[in-house]
Design an enzyme around this catalytic site. Structure first.
Site, PDB file in Angstrom:
ATOM      1  N   CYS A 195      -5.414   7.905   9.462  1.00 19.77           N
ATOM      2  CA  CYS A 195      -5.445   7.234  10.764  1.00 19.77           C
ATOM      3  C   CYS A 195      -5.181   8.229  11.889  1.00 19.77           C
ATOM      4  CB  CYS A 195      -4.358   6.166  10.833  1.00 19.77           C
ATOM      5  SG  CYS A 195      -4.803   4.606  10.115  1.00 19.77           S
ATOM      6  N   ARG A 235      -8.738  -0.779   4.906  1.00 16.29           N
ATOM      7  CA  ARG A 235      -8.033   0.318   4.223  1.00 16.29           C
ATOM      8  C   ARG A 235      -6.664  -0.130   3.727  1.00 16.29           C
ATOM      9  NH1 ARG A 235      -6.199   4.833   7.596  1.00 16.29           N
ATOM     10  NH2 ARG A 235      -4.775   4.676   5.883  1.00 16.29           N
ATOM     11  N   LYS A 275       0.839  -1.203   0.000  1.00 15.54           N
ATOM     12  CA  LYS A 275       0.000   0.000   0.000  1.00 15.54           C
ATOM     13  C   LYS A 275       0.876   1.257   0.000  1.00 15.54           C
ATOM     14  CE  LYS A 275      -1.582   1.606   4.162  1.00 15.54           C
ATOM     15  NZ  LYS A 275      -1.219   3.016   4.409  1.00 15.54           N
ATOM     16  N   ASN A 276       1.856   1.257   0.888  1.00 16.33           N
ATOM     17  CA  ASN A 276       2.646   2.479   1.054  1.00 16.33           C
ATOM     18  C   ASN A 276       3.625   2.718  -0.088  1.00 16.33           C
ATOM     19  OD1 ASN A 276       1.215   3.056   3.302  1.00 16.33           O
ATOM     20  ND2 ASN A 276       2.811   2.479   4.776  1.00 16.33           N
ATOM     21  N   ASP A 336       5.184   0.487  11.970  1.00 17.17           N
ATOM     22  CA  ASP A 336       3.969  -0.176  11.487  1.00 17.17           C
ATOM     23  C   ASP A 336       3.875  -1.647  11.918  1.00 17.17           C
ATOM     24  OD1 ASP A 336       2.837   2.049  10.023  1.00 17.17           O
ATOM     25  OD2 ASP A 336       4.535   1.828   8.681  1.00 17.17           O
ATOM     26  N   ARG A 370       1.349  14.283  13.398  1.00 13.16           N
ATOM     27  CA  ARG A 370       1.827  14.169  12.023  1.00 13.16           C
ATOM     28  C   ARG A 370       1.902  15.508  11.294  1.00 13.16           C
ATOM     29  NH1 ARG A 370      -0.981   9.199   9.434  1.00 13.16           N
ATOM     30  NH2 ARG A 370       1.095   8.398   9.254  1.00 13.16           N
TER      31      ARG A 370
HETATM   32  N1  EPU Z   1       9.102  11.169  13.053  1.00 12.29           N
HETATM   33  C1  EPU Z   1      10.022  11.420  14.020  1.00 12.29           C
HETATM   34  N2  EPU Z   1      11.330  11.230  13.725  1.00 12.29           N
HETATM   35  C2  EPU Z   1      11.732  10.813  12.485  1.00 12.29           C
HETATM   36  C3  EPU Z   1      10.785  10.555  11.504  1.00 12.29           C
HETATM   37  C4  EPU Z   1       9.464  10.744  11.819  1.00 12.29           C
HETATM   38  O1  EPU Z   1       9.694  11.798  15.121  1.00 12.29           O
HETATM   39  O2  EPU Z   1      12.929  10.661  12.266  1.00 12.29           O
HETATM   40  C5  EPU Z   1       7.714  11.367  13.375  1.00 12.29           C
HETATM   41  C6  EPU Z   1       7.113  12.483  12.573  1.00 12.29           C
HETATM   42  O3  EPU Z   1       7.212  13.694  13.255  1.00 12.29           O
HETATM   43  C7  EPU Z   1       5.710  12.054  12.402  1.00 12.29           C
HETATM   44  C8  EPU Z   1       5.785  10.557  12.454  1.00 12.29           C
HETATM   45  O4  EPU Z   1       7.018  10.216  12.984  1.00 12.29           O
HETATM   46  O5  EPU Z   1       4.925  12.495  13.464  1.00 12.29           O
HETATM   47  C9  EPU Z   1       5.540   9.916  11.102  1.00 12.29           C
HETATM   48  O6  EPU Z   1       6.545  10.126  10.232  1.00 12.29           O
HETATM   49  P1  EPU Z   1       6.376  10.223   8.680  1.00 12.29           P
HETATM   50  O7  EPU Z   1       6.268  11.639   8.299  1.00 12.29           O
HETATM   51  O8  EPU Z   1       7.459   9.391   8.112  1.00 12.29           O
HETATM   52  O9  EPU Z   1       4.990   9.522   8.400  1.00 12.29           O
HETATM   53  P2  EPU Z   1       4.180   9.619   7.079  1.00 12.29           P
HETATM   54  O10 EPU Z   1       5.061   9.901   5.946  1.00 12.29           O
HETATM   55  O11 EPU Z   1       3.032  10.490   7.320  1.00 12.29           O
HETATM   56  C10 EPU Z   1       4.360   7.059   6.411  1.00 12.29           C
HETATM   57  C11 EPU Z   1       3.420   5.927   6.203  1.00 12.29           C
HETATM   58  C12 EPU Z   1       2.823   5.516   7.533  1.00 12.29           C
HETATM   59  C13 EPU Z   1       3.963   5.101   8.448  1.00 12.29           C
HETATM   60  C14 EPU Z   1       4.979   6.245   8.589  1.00 12.29           C
HETATM   61  C15 EPU Z   1       6.214   5.873   9.365  1.00 12.29           C
HETATM   62  C16 EPU Z   1       2.615   6.177   3.968  1.00 12.29           C
HETATM   63  C17 EPU Z   1       1.506   6.550   3.061  1.00 12.29           C
HETATM   64  N3  EPU Z   1       2.405   6.307   5.259  1.00 12.29           N
HETATM   65  O12 EPU Z   1       3.608   8.128   6.951  1.00 12.29           O
HETATM   66  O13 EPU Z   1       1.982   4.424   7.295  1.00 12.29           O
HETATM   67  O14 EPU Z   1       3.491   4.742   9.721  1.00 12.29           O
HETATM   68  O15 EPU Z   1       5.403   6.658   7.278  1.00 12.29           O
HETATM   69  O16 EPU Z   1       6.932   4.877   8.716  1.00 12.29           O
HETATM   70  O17 EPU Z   1       3.649   5.740   3.506  1.00 12.29           O
HETATM   71  C18 EPU Z   1       0.267   2.924   7.757  1.00 12.29           C
HETATM   72  O18 EPU Z   1       0.525   2.358   6.699  1.00 12.29           O
HETATM   73  O19 EPU Z   1      -0.466   2.419   8.646  1.00 12.29           O
HETATM   74  C19 EPU Z   1       0.854   4.218   8.022  1.00 12.29           C
HETATM   75  C20 EPU Z   1       0.327   5.072   8.888  1.00 12.29           C
END
Ligand code: EPU
Length: 419
Positions: free
Chosen positions: A118, A399, A24-25, A306, A123
Protein backbone atom coordinates in the site's frame (compact mmCIF):
# COMPACT_ATOMS: atom_id res chain seq x y z
CA UNK A 1 -4.64 -6.05 -10.18
CA UNK A 2 -8.12 -5.91 -11.67
CA UNK A 3 -10.43 -3.13 -12.62
CA UNK A 4 -13.49 -4.13 -10.64
CA UNK A 5 -15.56 -1.37 -9.05
CA UNK A 6 -18.19 -1.27 -6.35
CA UNK A 7 -21.50 0.44 -6.93
CA UNK A 8 -23.13 1.17 -3.59
CA UNK A 9 -26.69 2.36 -3.20
CA UNK A 10 -26.63 4.11 0.15
CA UNK A 11 -29.19 4.57 2.86
CA UNK A 12 -29.88 0.95 3.87
CA UNK A 13 -29.90 0.23 7.60
CA UNK A 14 -27.79 -2.85 8.21
CA UNK A 15 -29.37 -5.64 10.20
CA UNK A 16 -28.54 -9.20 11.19
CA UNK A 17 -25.51 -11.26 12.13
CA UNK A 18 -22.09 -11.42 10.52
CA UNK A 19 -18.98 -13.45 11.30
CA UNK A 20 -15.50 -11.94 11.24
CA UNK A 21 -12.82 -13.72 9.18
CA UNK A 22 -9.31 -14.67 10.20
CA UNK A 23 -6.77 -11.88 10.48
CA UNK A 24 -4.70 -10.99 7.41
CA UNK A 25 -1.97 -9.41 9.48
CA UNK A 26 -1.73 -12.53 11.66
CA UNK A 27 -1.96 -15.01 8.78
CA UNK A 28 0.86 -13.43 6.76
CA UNK A 29 3.60 -13.64 9.44
CA UNK A 30 2.37 -17.07 10.53
CA UNK A 31 2.63 -18.37 6.96
CA UNK A 32 6.14 -16.91 6.78
CA UNK A 33 6.97 -18.52 10.13
CA UNK A 34 5.81 -21.90 8.81
CA UNK A 35 9.04 -21.89 6.79
CA UNK A 36 10.95 -22.23 10.07
CA UNK A 37 9.74 -25.83 10.42
CA UNK A 38 10.59 -28.71 8.12
CA UNK A 39 7.37 -30.43 9.12
CA UNK A 40 3.86 -29.78 7.75
CA UNK A 41 1.89 -26.95 9.28
CA UNK A 42 -1.89 -26.68 8.92
CA UNK A 43 -3.37 -23.23 9.35
CA UNK A 44 -7.12 -22.82 9.85
CA UNK A 45 -9.26 -19.69 9.56
CA UNK A 46 -6.94 -18.21 6.92
CA UNK A 47 -8.79 -15.41 5.11
CA UNK A 48 -9.46 -16.03 1.42
CA UNK A 49 -7.97 -12.77 0.15
CA UNK A 50 -5.53 -11.64 -2.53
CA UNK A 51 -2.62 -11.05 -0.12
CA UNK A 52 -2.68 -14.71 0.95
CA UNK A 53 -2.57 -15.89 -2.69
CA UNK A 54 0.39 -13.60 -3.32
CA UNK A 55 2.21 -15.05 -0.32
CA UNK A 56 1.33 -18.58 -1.48
CA UNK A 57 2.73 -17.70 -4.90
CA UNK A 58 6.02 -16.58 -3.36
CA UNK A 59 6.21 -19.81 -1.33
CA UNK A 60 5.76 -21.85 -4.53
CA UNK A 61 8.55 -19.86 -6.11
CA UNK A 62 10.74 -20.96 -3.18
CA UNK A 63 9.80 -24.60 -3.77
CA UNK A 64 7.61 -24.85 -0.68
CA UNK A 65 4.54 -27.09 -0.95
CA UNK A 66 1.23 -25.41 -0.14
CA UNK A 67 -2.44 -26.18 -0.49
CA UNK A 68 -5.20 -23.66 0.17
CA UNK A 69 -8.89 -24.57 0.29
CA UNK A 70 -11.82 -23.74 2.58
CA UNK A 71 -9.79 -21.26 4.61
CA UNK A 72 -7.25 -23.96 5.45
CA UNK A 73 -3.69 -23.54 4.27
CA UNK A 74 -1.19 -26.38 4.41
CA UNK A 75 2.46 -25.43 4.25
CA UNK A 76 5.24 -27.96 4.05
CA UNK A 77 8.70 -26.40 3.83
CA UNK A 78 10.90 -29.50 3.49
CA UNK A 79 13.42 -27.13 1.95
CA UNK A 80 13.38 -23.44 1.08
CA UNK A 81 15.21 -22.57 -2.13
CA UNK A 82 17.87 -19.92 -1.72
CA UNK A 83 16.59 -17.68 -4.52
CA UNK A 84 16.35 -13.93 -4.84
CA UNK A 85 12.76 -12.78 -4.46
CA UNK A 86 12.46 -10.23 -7.17
CA UNK A 87 10.75 -6.88 -7.29
CA UNK A 88 7.85 -8.18 -9.35
CA UNK A 89 6.76 -10.47 -6.51
CA UNK A 90 7.71 -8.25 -3.59
CA UNK A 91 6.03 -5.15 -5.04
CA UNK A 92 2.67 -6.91 -4.80
CA UNK A 93 3.03 -7.54 -1.10
CA UNK A 94 4.82 -5.29 1.35
CA UNK A 95 4.48 -8.13 3.88
CA UNK A 96 6.94 -10.22 1.87
CA UNK A 97 9.51 -8.52 4.10
CA UNK A 98 8.33 -11.11 6.63
CA UNK A 99 10.34 -13.69 4.69
CA UNK A 100 13.62 -12.01 5.67
CA UNK A 101 14.06 -13.88 8.95
CA UNK A 102 12.73 -17.33 7.96
CA UNK A 103 14.79 -17.43 4.76
CA UNK A 104 17.88 -16.27 6.62
CA UNK A 105 17.35 -18.96 9.27
CA UNK A 106 16.82 -21.73 6.71
CA UNK A 107 19.61 -20.84 4.26
CA UNK A 108 21.91 -18.49 6.17
CA UNK A 109 21.31 -16.08 3.34
CA UNK A 110 18.39 -14.05 2.04
CA UNK A 111 18.02 -11.80 -0.99
CA UNK A 112 14.84 -9.79 -1.32
CA UNK A 113 13.91 -6.77 -3.41
CA UNK A 114 12.83 -3.71 -1.44
CA UNK A 115 9.17 -4.13 -0.43
CA UNK A 116 6.11 -2.43 -1.98
CA UNK A 117 2.47 -2.74 -0.91
CA UNK A 118 0.00 0.00 0.00
CA UNK A 119 1.13 3.55 -0.68
CA UNK A 120 0.79 4.98 2.81
CA UNK A 121 4.09 6.53 3.67
CA UNK A 122 7.78 5.74 3.44
CA UNK A 123 7.85 2.74 5.79
CA UNK A 124 11.54 2.24 6.44
CA UNK A 125 13.28 -1.14 6.81
CA UNK A 126 15.94 -0.06 9.30
CA UNK A 127 14.06 -1.53 12.24
CA UNK A 128 14.13 -4.96 10.55
CA UNK A 129 17.79 -4.81 9.67
CA UNK A 130 19.08 -3.56 13.00
CA UNK A 131 17.15 -6.24 14.92
CA UNK A 132 18.50 -9.00 12.66
CA UNK A 133 22.02 -7.55 12.89
CA UNK A 134 21.81 -7.68 16.68
CA UNK A 135 21.09 -11.41 16.36
CA UNK A 136 24.16 -11.98 14.19
CA UNK A 137 23.08 -11.25 10.61
CA UNK A 138 25.47 -9.42 8.35
CA UNK A 139 24.15 -6.95 5.79
CA UNK A 140 25.75 -7.24 2.39
CA UNK A 141 26.05 -3.79 0.79
CA UNK A 142 23.66 -3.63 -2.17
CA UNK A 143 21.52 -0.74 -3.36
CA UNK A 144 19.16 -2.89 -5.41
CA UNK A 145 18.07 -5.53 -2.92
CA UNK A 146 18.09 -6.46 0.75
CA UNK A 147 20.88 -9.02 1.10
CA UNK A 148 21.67 -10.63 4.45
CA UNK A 149 23.94 -13.50 5.42
CA UNK A 150 24.79 -15.14 8.73
CA UNK A 151 26.73 -17.96 10.36
CA UNK A 152 24.83 -19.02 13.46
CA UNK A 153 22.27 -16.60 14.83
CA UNK A 154 22.86 -15.87 18.52
CA UNK A 155 20.48 -14.62 21.17
CA UNK A 156 20.91 -10.99 22.20
CA UNK A 157 19.39 -8.27 24.32
CA UNK A 158 18.03 -5.84 21.76
CA UNK A 159 15.83 -2.79 21.69
CA UNK A 160 13.72 -2.21 18.57
CA UNK A 161 14.49 1.15 16.96
CA UNK A 162 10.69 1.56 16.74
CA UNK A 163 7.83 -0.66 17.82
CA UNK A 164 7.33 -1.79 14.24
CA UNK A 165 4.92 -4.70 13.78
CA UNK A 166 6.65 -6.60 10.98
CA UNK A 167 10.16 -5.78 12.27
CA UNK A 168 9.22 -7.25 15.66
CA UNK A 169 7.85 -10.29 13.84
CA UNK A 170 11.12 -10.74 11.95
CA UNK A 171 13.10 -10.40 15.18
CA UNK A 172 10.92 -13.03 16.88
CA UNK A 173 11.24 -15.46 13.95
CA UNK A 174 15.02 -15.09 13.97
CA UNK A 175 15.30 -15.45 17.75
CA UNK A 176 13.23 -18.62 18.24
CA UNK A 177 15.90 -20.77 16.60
CA UNK A 178 18.92 -18.66 17.64
CA UNK A 179 21.41 -19.99 20.18
CA UNK A 180 20.67 -18.86 23.71
CA UNK A 181 18.39 -16.20 25.10
CA UNK A 182 17.00 -13.12 23.40
CA UNK A 183 15.22 -10.18 24.94
CA UNK A 184 13.33 -7.93 22.53
CA UNK A 185 12.51 -4.59 24.13
CA UNK A 186 10.04 -2.06 22.70
CA UNK A 187 8.45 -4.93 20.80
CA UNK A 188 5.17 -4.29 18.98
CA UNK A 189 2.32 -6.04 20.82
CA UNK A 190 -0.56 -5.92 18.31
CA UNK A 191 -2.94 -8.93 18.38
CA UNK A 192 -1.31 -10.24 15.21
CA UNK A 193 2.15 -10.12 16.80
CA UNK A 194 0.68 -12.03 19.73
CA UNK A 195 -0.86 -14.57 17.37
CA UNK A 196 2.49 -15.18 15.66
CA UNK A 197 4.10 -15.80 19.08
CA UNK A 198 1.26 -18.11 20.13
CA UNK A 199 1.65 -20.07 16.88
CA UNK A 200 5.41 -20.38 17.34
CA UNK A 201 4.93 -21.53 20.94
CA UNK A 202 2.41 -24.10 19.69
CA UNK A 203 5.05 -25.63 17.41
CA UNK A 204 7.79 -25.72 20.02
CA UNK A 205 9.22 -22.20 20.47
CA UNK A 206 9.79 -20.67 23.89
CA UNK A 207 8.51 -17.10 23.94
CA UNK A 208 7.48 -15.33 27.12
CA UNK A 209 5.88 -11.92 27.57
CA UNK A 210 3.42 -12.35 24.69
CA UNK A 211 1.16 -9.27 24.57
CA UNK A 212 3.71 -7.03 26.29
CA UNK A 213 6.44 -4.79 24.88
CA UNK A 214 9.23 -7.04 26.22
CA UNK A 215 9.57 -10.51 24.75
CA UNK A 216 11.90 -13.09 26.25
CA UNK A 217 12.83 -15.90 23.96
CA UNK A 218 14.86 -19.01 24.68
CA UNK A 219 16.21 -20.46 21.46
CA UNK A 220 15.30 -24.05 20.63
CA UNK A 221 17.00 -26.45 18.17
CA UNK A 222 13.99 -27.31 16.05
CA UNK A 223 10.34 -26.45 15.54
CA UNK A 224 7.68 -29.11 15.00
CA UNK A 225 4.74 -29.09 12.65
CA UNK A 226 1.15 -28.81 13.80
CA UNK A 227 -2.27 -27.29 13.42
CA UNK A 228 -3.17 -23.72 14.39
CA UNK A 229 -6.23 -21.49 14.09
CA UNK A 230 -5.54 -17.90 13.05
CA UNK A 231 -7.10 -15.33 15.38
CA UNK A 232 -10.06 -13.32 14.12
CA UNK A 233 -9.43 -9.99 12.45
CA UNK A 234 -10.00 -7.16 14.93
CA UNK A 235 -9.66 -4.63 12.12
CA UNK A 236 -12.45 -6.24 10.13
CA UNK A 237 -14.51 -6.51 13.33
CA UNK A 238 -14.08 -2.78 13.94
CA UNK A 239 -15.02 -2.02 10.33
CA UNK A 240 -18.24 -4.07 10.54
CA UNK A 241 -19.18 -2.42 13.83
CA UNK A 242 -18.67 0.99 12.21
CA UNK A 243 -20.78 -0.08 9.21
CA UNK A 244 -23.63 -0.88 11.58
CA UNK A 245 -23.18 2.38 13.51
CA UNK A 246 -22.97 4.64 10.46
CA UNK A 247 -26.19 3.23 8.98
CA UNK A 248 -27.92 3.33 12.41
CA UNK A 249 -28.36 -0.39 11.96
CA UNK A 250 -28.57 -3.27 14.40
CA UNK A 251 -25.89 -5.85 13.79
CA UNK A 252 -24.32 -8.67 15.81
CA UNK A 253 -20.66 -9.04 14.90
CA UNK A 254 -19.58 -12.58 15.79
CA UNK A 255 -16.31 -14.37 16.47
CA UNK A 256 -14.37 -11.43 17.84
CA UNK A 257 -11.89 -11.06 20.70
CA UNK A 258 -13.37 -7.99 22.47
CA UNK A 259 -10.17 -7.34 24.41
CA UNK A 260 -8.25 -6.67 21.17
CA UNK A 261 -10.36 -3.54 20.68
CA UNK A 262 -10.41 -2.01 24.18
CA UNK A 263 -9.59 1.56 23.09
CA UNK A 264 -11.88 1.26 20.07
CA UNK A 265 -14.84 0.50 22.36
CA UNK A 266 -13.90 3.47 24.58
CA UNK A 267 -13.84 5.82 21.60
CA UNK A 268 -17.09 4.39 20.25
CA UNK A 269 -18.78 5.06 23.61
CA UNK A 270 -17.38 8.57 23.65
CA UNK A 271 -18.98 9.22 20.26
CA UNK A 272 -22.27 7.90 21.60
CA UNK A 273 -22.62 4.60 19.77
CA UNK A 274 -24.72 2.13 21.75
CA UNK A 275 -23.46 -1.45 21.88
CA UNK A 276 -23.23 -4.46 24.13
CA UNK A 277 -20.17 -6.70 24.38
CA UNK A 278 -20.45 -10.45 24.83
CA UNK A 279 -17.74 -13.05 25.34
CA UNK A 280 -16.90 -13.28 21.64
CA UNK A 281 -19.40 -10.95 19.99
CA UNK A 282 -20.73 -7.43 20.00
CA UNK A 283 -24.30 -6.25 19.45
CA UNK A 284 -24.44 -2.79 17.90
CA UNK A 285 -27.66 -0.86 18.42
CA UNK A 286 -29.04 2.12 16.55
CA UNK A 287 -27.71 5.28 18.15
CA UNK A 288 -29.41 8.65 17.93
CA UNK A 289 -26.95 11.37 18.85
CA UNK A 290 -23.33 11.12 17.87
CA UNK A 291 -20.85 13.70 19.08
CA UNK A 292 -17.45 14.84 17.86
CA UNK A 293 -14.30 13.55 19.57
CA UNK A 294 -10.51 13.67 19.35
CA UNK A 295 -9.06 10.54 17.74
CA UNK A 296 -5.36 9.79 17.96
CA UNK A 297 -3.64 6.65 16.69
CA UNK A 298 -0.64 4.97 18.29
CA UNK A 299 0.87 1.52 18.70
CA UNK A 300 -1.14 -1.20 20.44
CA UNK A 301 -2.87 -1.16 22.89
CA UNK A 302 -3.71 2.36 21.76
CA UNK A 303 -6.05 3.18 18.87
CA UNK A 304 -5.00 1.28 15.69
CA UNK A 305 -3.93 3.30 12.66
CA UNK A 306 -5.72 0.71 10.53
CA UNK A 307 -9.09 1.80 11.97
CA UNK A 308 -8.42 5.54 11.80
CA UNK A 309 -9.94 6.09 8.35
CA UNK A 310 -13.11 4.01 8.93
CA UNK A 311 -13.64 5.60 12.35
CA UNK A 312 -13.21 9.10 10.95
CA UNK A 313 -15.89 8.30 8.42
CA UNK A 314 -18.27 7.68 11.31
CA UNK A 315 -17.14 11.03 12.76
CA UNK A 316 -18.57 12.78 9.68
CA UNK A 317 -21.95 11.89 11.23
CA UNK A 318 -21.12 13.28 14.68
CA UNK A 319 -22.14 16.76 15.82
CA UNK A 320 -19.27 19.19 16.27
CA UNK A 321 -15.66 19.34 15.19
CA UNK A 322 -13.66 16.11 15.49
CA UNK A 323 -9.89 16.26 15.56
CA UNK A 324 -7.92 13.42 13.95
CA UNK A 325 -4.27 12.83 14.69
CA UNK A 326 -2.61 9.98 12.76
CA UNK A 327 0.74 9.60 14.48
CA UNK A 328 2.18 6.61 12.57
CA UNK A 329 1.86 7.15 8.83
CA UNK A 330 2.18 10.39 6.89
CA UNK A 331 0.00 9.16 4.00
CA UNK A 332 -3.07 8.00 5.83
CA UNK A 333 -5.36 11.01 5.48
CA UNK A 334 -5.68 10.65 1.69
CA UNK A 335 -9.21 9.29 1.95
CA UNK A 336 -10.33 12.70 3.21
CA UNK A 337 -9.87 14.03 -0.33
CA UNK A 338 -12.24 11.29 -1.51
CA UNK A 339 -14.75 12.06 1.25
CA UNK A 340 -14.60 15.67 0.10
CA UNK A 341 -16.22 14.53 -3.15
CA UNK A 342 -19.06 13.16 -1.02
CA UNK A 343 -19.74 16.42 0.76
CA UNK A 344 -17.34 16.37 3.71
CA UNK A 345 -15.36 19.61 4.18
CA UNK A 346 -12.31 18.37 6.07
CA UNK A 347 -9.71 20.82 7.26
CA UNK A 348 -6.44 19.04 6.56
CA UNK A 349 -3.95 20.74 8.86
CA UNK A 350 -0.89 18.75 7.73
CA UNK A 351 0.02 15.18 6.71
CA UNK A 352 -0.95 13.88 10.15
CA UNK A 353 -3.77 16.06 11.45
CA UNK A 354 -7.22 17.03 10.28
CA UNK A 355 -10.54 18.34 11.51
CA UNK A 356 -13.96 17.19 10.40
CA UNK A 357 -17.12 19.09 11.18
CA UNK A 358 -20.31 17.10 11.33
CA UNK A 359 -22.89 15.97 10.85
CA UNK A 360 -22.49 15.86 7.08
CA UNK A 361 -25.22 14.75 4.72
CA UNK A 362 -23.07 12.43 2.60
CA UNK A 363 -23.78 12.37 -1.13
CA UNK A 364 -22.97 9.51 -3.48
CA UNK A 365 -20.06 10.21 -5.84
CA UNK A 366 -17.35 8.56 -7.92
CA UNK A 367 -14.45 7.94 -5.57
CA UNK A 368 -11.20 6.06 -5.42
CA UNK A 369 -9.97 3.50 -2.89
CA UNK A 370 -6.50 4.94 -2.22
CA UNK A 371 -5.36 2.10 0.05
CA UNK A 372 -6.82 -0.88 1.88
CA UNK A 373 -8.12 0.93 4.97
CA UNK A 374 -9.07 4.05 3.02
CA UNK A 375 -11.10 1.76 0.76
CA UNK A 376 -13.01 0.40 3.75
CA UNK A 377 -13.62 3.94 4.98
CA UNK A 378 -15.05 4.98 1.64
CA UNK A 379 -17.30 1.92 1.53
CA UNK A 380 -18.73 3.00 4.89
CA UNK A 381 -19.35 6.48 3.53
CA UNK A 382 -21.12 4.93 0.53
CA UNK A 383 -23.39 2.91 2.84
CA UNK A 384 -24.48 6.08 4.63
CA UNK A 385 -24.67 8.36 1.59
CA UNK A 386 -27.70 9.50 -0.35
CA UNK A 387 -27.70 8.02 -3.85
CA UNK A 388 -25.03 5.94 -5.51
CA UNK A 389 -21.32 5.76 -4.83
CA UNK A 390 -18.96 4.20 -7.30
CA UNK A 391 -15.62 3.07 -5.90
CA UNK A 392 -12.71 2.34 -8.24
CA UNK A 393 -9.43 0.50 -7.50
CA UNK A 394 -11.20 -1.97 -5.22
CA UNK A 395 -8.34 -4.44 -5.52
CA UNK A 396 -7.01 -2.64 -2.46
CA UNK A 397 -10.11 -3.72 -0.54
CA UNK A 398 -9.96 -7.28 -1.96
CA UNK A 399 -6.33 -7.52 -0.83
CA UNK A 400 -7.28 -7.40 2.82
CA UNK A 401 -10.98 -8.02 3.48
CA UNK A 402 -12.59 -11.38 2.81
CA UNK A 403 -15.80 -10.84 0.80
CA UNK A 404 -16.58 -7.55 2.53
CA UNK A 405 -19.17 -6.68 -0.13
CA UNK A 406 -20.96 -10.02 0.30
CA UNK A 407 -20.90 -9.75 4.08
CA UNK A 408 -22.40 -6.24 4.01
CA UNK A 409 -25.00 -7.35 1.45
CA UNK A 410 -26.02 -10.20 3.75
CA UNK A 411 -26.85 -7.46 6.27
CA UNK A 412 -29.02 -5.57 3.78
CA UNK A 413 -26.50 -3.33 2.04
CA UNK A 414 -26.80 -2.79 -1.73
CA UNK A 415 -23.33 -3.26 -3.16
CA UNK A 416 -22.81 -4.39 -6.69
CA UNK A 417 -19.45 -5.55 -7.98
CA UNK A 418 -19.00 -4.30 -11.52
CA UNK A 419 -16.43 -6.04 -13.69
N1 EPU B 1 6.02 4.07 13.40
C1 EPU B 1 6.30 5.14 14.19
N2 EPU B 1 6.37 4.95 15.52
C2 EPU B 1 6.20 3.71 16.08
C3 EPU B 1 5.92 2.62 15.27
C4 EPU B 1 5.83 2.84 13.92
O1 EPU B 1 6.46 6.25 13.72
O2 EPU B 1 6.29 3.59 17.30
C5 EPU B 1 5.94 4.29 11.98
C6 EPU B 1 7.03 3.57 11.24
O3 EPU B 1 8.14 4.40 11.07
C7 EPU B 1 6.39 3.22 9.95
C8 EPU B 1 4.94 3.10 10.30
O4 EPU B 1 4.75 3.70 11.53
O5 EPU B 1 6.55 4.25 9.03
C9 EPU B 1 4.45 1.67 10.27
O6 EPU B 1 4.94 0.92 11.27
P1 EPU B 1 5.21 -0.61 11.20
O7 EPU B 1 6.63 -0.83 10.86
O8 EPU B 1 4.66 -1.17 12.45
O9 EPU B 1 4.33 -1.10 9.99
P2 EPU B 1 4.46 -2.47 9.27
O10 EPU B 1 5.04 -3.48 10.16
O11 EPU B 1 5.08 -2.24 7.97
C10 EPU B 1 2.08 -3.42 9.96
C11 EPU B 1 0.84 -3.84 9.25
C12 EPU B 1 0.16 -2.63 8.65
C13 EPU B 1 -0.17 -1.67 9.78
C14 EPU B 1 1.10 -1.30 10.56
C15 EPU B 1 0.85 -0.47 11.78
C16 EPU B 1 1.25 -6.10 8.57
C17 EPU B 1 1.54 -7.05 7.48
N3 EPU B 1 1.17 -4.83 8.25
O12 EPU B 1 2.93 -2.83 8.98
O13 EPU B 1 -1.01 -3.07 8.04
O14 EPU B 1 -0.77 -0.50 9.29
O15 EPU B 1 1.75 -2.51 10.99
O16 EPU B 1 0.09 -1.16 12.71
O17 EPU B 1 1.06 -6.51 9.70
C18 EPU B 1 -2.83 -2.95 6.59
O18 EPU B 1 -3.20 -4.04 7.02
O19 EPU B 1 -3.57 -2.20 5.90
C19 EPU B 1 -1.50 -2.48 6.92
C20 EPU B 1 -0.88 -1.58 6.19
Amino acid sequence: MHTHRFLITGGQKLQGQVRVSGSKNAALPIIAASLLSEEPVILKNVPDIADIYTMQHILHFLGVETEFANNTLKVHAKAVANLEIEHELVSKLRASILLLAPMLVRNKEVRLAFPGGCIIGKRPVEAHLSALEALGAEIVEDHEILHLICKDLKGADLTMTEASVTATENAVMAAVLAKGKTTIRFAAAEPHVQDLCNFLNAIGAKIKGVGTHTLEITGVKKLKGGEYRITSDYLEAGTLVLASAITRGEVDVLDIVPHHLDIFWQKLREVGVVFELGKDMVRVQPSKHLKAIRLQTAIYPSFPTDLQAPFSTLLTQAKGISFIFETLFEGRLQYLYELEKMGVRPKILNAYQAEIEGPVCLQGASVNSCDLRAGAAIMLAGLAAEGQTEISDIYYIDRGYEKLDEKLNSLGAKIERIK
